[in-house]
Design an enzyme around this catalytic site. Structure first.
Site, PDB file in Angstrom:
ATOM      1  N   LYS A  52       0.867  -1.195   0.000  1.00 10.21           N
ATOM      2  CA  LYS A  52       0.000   0.000   0.000  1.00 10.21           C
ATOM      3  C   LYS A  52       0.888   1.225   0.000  1.00 10.21           C
ATOM      4  O   LYS A  52       2.008   1.200   0.536  1.00 10.21           O
ATOM      5  CB  LYS A  52      -0.897   0.019   1.246  1.00 10.21           C
ATOM      6  CG  LYS A  52      -2.163   0.829   1.063  1.00 10.21           C
ATOM      7  CD  LYS A  52      -3.188   0.040   0.297  1.00 10.21           C
ATOM      8  CE  LYS A  52      -4.448   0.811   0.025  1.00 10.21           C
ATOM      9  NZ  LYS A  52      -5.442  -0.055  -0.636  1.00 10.21           N
TER      10      LYS A  52
HETATM   11  P1  NAD Z   1     -13.093   7.677  -3.190  1.00 12.45           P
HETATM   12  O1  NAD Z   1     -12.086   8.658  -2.813  1.00 12.45           O
HETATM   13  O2  NAD Z   1     -13.479   7.572  -4.640  1.00 12.45           O
HETATM   14  O3  NAD Z   1     -14.444   7.882  -2.347  1.00 12.45           O
HETATM   15  C1  NAD Z   1     -14.456   7.972  -0.971  1.00 12.45           C
HETATM   16  C2  NAD Z   1     -15.842   8.412  -0.552  1.00 12.45           C
HETATM   17  O4  NAD Z   1     -15.914   8.404   0.868  1.00 12.45           O
HETATM   18  C3  NAD Z   1     -16.179   9.859  -0.996  1.00 12.45           C
HETATM   19  O5  NAD Z   1     -17.527   9.920  -1.399  1.00 12.45           O
HETATM   20  C4  NAD Z   1     -15.982  10.659   0.276  1.00 12.45           C
HETATM   21  O6  NAD Z   1     -16.763  11.824   0.314  1.00 12.45           O
HETATM   22  C5  NAD Z   1     -16.460   9.638   1.298  1.00 12.45           C
HETATM   23  N1  NAD Z   1     -15.975   9.976   2.625  1.00 12.45           N
HETATM   24  C6  NAD Z   1     -14.739  10.403   2.989  1.00 12.45           C
HETATM   25  N2  NAD Z   1     -14.724  10.695   4.282  1.00 12.45           N
HETATM   26  C7  NAD Z   1     -15.956  10.425   4.744  1.00 12.45           C
HETATM   27  C8  NAD Z   1     -16.558  10.531   5.990  1.00 12.45           C
HETATM   28  N3  NAD Z   1     -15.852  10.997   7.043  1.00 12.45           N
HETATM   29  N4  NAD Z   1     -17.878  10.171   6.106  1.00 12.45           N
HETATM   30  C9  NAD Z   1     -18.572   9.689   5.039  1.00 12.45           C
HETATM   31  N5  NAD Z   1     -18.050   9.584   3.832  1.00 12.45           N
HETATM   32  C10 NAD Z   1     -16.769   9.938   3.692  1.00 12.45           C
HETATM   33  O7  NAD Z   1     -12.545   6.267  -2.647  1.00 12.45           O
HETATM   34  P2  NAD Z   1     -12.919   4.820  -3.127  1.00 12.45           P
HETATM   35  O8  NAD Z   1     -11.922   4.394  -4.147  1.00 12.45           O
HETATM   36  O9  NAD Z   1     -14.373   4.756  -3.430  1.00 12.45           O
HETATM   37  O10 NAD Z   1     -12.590   3.980  -1.815  1.00 12.45           O
HETATM   38  C11 NAD Z   1     -13.508   3.874  -0.735  1.00 12.45           C
HETATM   39  C12 NAD Z   1     -13.088   2.723   0.155  1.00 12.45           C
HETATM   40  O11 NAD Z   1     -13.029   1.528  -0.626  1.00 12.45           O
HETATM   41  C13 NAD Z   1     -11.695   2.854   0.783  1.00 12.45           C
HETATM   42  O12 NAD Z   1     -11.713   2.204   2.035  1.00 12.45           O
HETATM   43  C14 NAD Z   1     -10.811   2.066  -0.166  1.00 12.45           C
HETATM   44  O13 NAD Z   1      -9.635   1.603   0.458  1.00 12.45           O
HETATM   45  C15 NAD Z   1     -11.758   0.931  -0.515  1.00 12.45           C
HETATM   46  N6  NAD Z   1     -11.423   0.234  -1.748  1.00 12.45           N
HETATM   47  C16 NAD Z   1     -11.392   0.890  -2.938  1.00 12.45           C
HETATM   48  C17 NAD Z   1     -11.094   0.178  -4.094  1.00 12.45           C
HETATM   49  C18 NAD Z   1     -11.111   0.839  -5.440  1.00 12.45           C
HETATM   50  O14 NAD Z   1     -10.961   0.122  -6.450  1.00 12.45           O
HETATM   51  N7  NAD Z   1     -11.324   2.139  -5.542  1.00 12.45           N
HETATM   52  C19 NAD Z   1     -10.806  -1.189  -4.028  1.00 12.45           C
HETATM   53  C20 NAD Z   1     -10.866  -1.824  -2.799  1.00 12.45           C
HETATM   54  C21 NAD Z   1     -11.185  -1.105  -1.668  1.00 12.45           C
END
Ligand code: NAD
Length: 418
Positions: free
Chosen positions: A109
């Site tokens: 990571k």
């Molecule tokens: P992103 O940045 O696209 O979206 C994150 C979302 O969370 C946004 O809508 C943001 O406003 C919201 N957010 C942030 N802080 C917040 C809070 N305090 N309260 C409520 N909402 C809040 O990120 P993502 O890629 O969608 O990732 C989200 C989660 O999924 C993370 O934990 C990431 O590690 C996990 N993840 C993502 C992927 C991927 O392919 N993008 C794969 C596996 C896991």
């Protein structure tokens, strides 16, 4: 505002999960000692020329947890709240995740402490290029392959690819995944994590005899994972009744118009104020619903929130969204939980498919990618479910057992050298 988890607790909890599983599987104690620490942790200092002429120094990390089963693989996260502890925990989860979905990658990571919401595109580009330069010696197409995570996207990955390629002197698309399709990105990658989450929702509702049609869904986080999951589940017949982002949430018991909501979010930068009742993130977690999908940050559901969760199923879109205490409370309350290392593994799975396409200089159709995703996700779900039923364990314990057993086997069969 989401309950902000102590990042140290997140790491301690991830290590505890490893310890419990090593004991459950009766593995040798040295396996725990070896896997509780990452193989490499790099801290870098990143000077960036800001638009106003000043120079700002950012701190970044790249943590490589285990490469027993293949090259390190893991996303790059941009957030003001990034810590080394968090990146270490996420790298470890990546190792288990790649093993559960059974792809030949280890776990890594990366992260940079920065607030991209207050940075221009140019500042983000210069930060990304300097960070890539700083971790250049650690990464490589057969060594460590970064990808996107919170607040990084295909454009960020394009800058990583270009910087690495410029230094090498030739194009190296296979250095990073989650790139734009025009640069060798895979069809279907953008929605892959959400597609995997949706498949888990479908399998879990089938198992619990909950009809998917009009099943009420609540989603926390409306970024990459949250928003595409909302679209996919709506297309599968579910009713998305509430969503939220970092600024707050919106509820409409009749079902939100997800297409219009995405347009609204793009225009206004938040879901707050969209047609429906404005709610807080705390209220969102307490809504009566069939399925709750935390898709924002780790630790968003703690011991304060867990007793009030009324969902029948939780599918973890985010990494580590439940604290250890919340997990216990929800287990006691008989909530069916599909754990992160299974539920959100669709993203890394299609990243692997992107890497394979890049290495072979091939480009597959979206149908081909999605069909491989469907087969692998269902297989992993069934394997984890079978193990959980055989051992009378939760899906989380079963998934950890499956993943950690595979990693331990690889370590042992490779042997210790020199
Ligand atoms: P992103 O940045 O696209 O979206 C994150 C979302 O969370 C946004 O809508 C943001 O406003 C919201 N957010 C942030 N802080 C917040 C809070 N305090 N309260 C409520 N909402 C809040 O990120 P993502 O890629 O969608 O990732 C989200 C989660 O999924 C993370 O934990 C990431 O590690 C996990 N993840 C993502 C992927 C991927 O392919 N993008 C794969 C596996 C896991």
């Amino acid at each position: 505002m989401v309950n902000s988890l102590n990042k140290k607790d997140f790491l301690d909890n991830t290590i505890k999960q490893l310890k419990d599983t090593v004991e459950l599987l009766k593995l040798e104690a040295w396996i725990f000692d070896f896997l509780k620490e990452p193989k490499t942790s790099l801290i870098v200092s990143i000077p960036v020329k800001m638009d106003d002429g000043s120079i700002k120094i950012f701190q970044g990390f790249r943590v490589q947890h285990s490469n027993a089963r293949g090259p390190y693989k893991g996303g790059i996260r941009y957030s003001p709240e990034v810590t080394l502890e968090e990146i270490k925990a996420l790298a470890m989860l990546m190792t288990w995740k790649c093993a559960v979905i059974d792809i030949p990658f280890g776990g890594a990571k990366g992260g940079v402490i920065c607030d991209t919401k207050n940075m221009s595109l140019g500042e983000k580009e210069r930060l990304t290029r300097r960070y890539t330069n700083a971790i250049f010696n650690l990464i490589g197409p057969y060594v460590d392959i970064p990808g996107p995570d919170m607040y990084t996207d295909p454009q960020t990955m394009a800058w990583v690819m270009d910087t690495y390629s410029q230094i090498k002197g030739y194009a190296v698309p296979e250095i990073v995944t989650g790139k734009p399709v025009s640069l060798g990105g895979s069809e279907g990658r953008l929605m892959a994590t959400s597609r995997g989450v949706s498949i888990c929702v479908r399998e879990a509702t089938n198992l619990l005899n909950i009809p998917l049609r009009d099943a009420e869904v609540v989603i926390q986080g409306f970024g990459n994972v949250g928003s595409f999951t909302a679209h996919l589940l709506k297309n599968m017949g579910c009713k998305i009744i509430a969503v939220s982002d970092s600024k707050g949430g919106v509820l409409n018991r009749k079902g939100l118009d997800i297409f219009k909501l995405s347009e609204y979010k793009l225009k206004n930068g938040t879901v707050v104020g969209f047609d429906g009742e404005s709610i807080s993130n705390k209220e969102l977690l307490q809504l009566e619903c069939d399925i709750l999908i935390p898709a924002a940050l780790e630790g968003s559901i703690g011991k304060e929130e867990a007793p009030f969760v009324k969902a029948k199923i939780i599918v973890e879109g985010a990494n580590g969204p439940l604290t250890a205490e919340a997990d216990e409370i929800l287990k006691a309350n008989k909530v069916f939980i599909v754990p992160d290392i299974l539920a959100n593994s669709g993203g890394v799975l299609v990243s692997y498919l992107e890497w394979v396409q890049n290495l072979n200089r091939e480009h597959w159709s979206e149908e081909e990618v999605n069909s491989k995703l469907e087969i692998k996700m269902v297989k992993a779900f069934k394997e984890v479910l079978k193990l959980s039923q055989e051992k009378g364990e939760t899906l989380r314990r079963a998934a950890l057992s499956l993943g950690i057993k595979r990693v331990a086997e690889a370590i042992k069969v490779r042997g210790i050298w020199p």
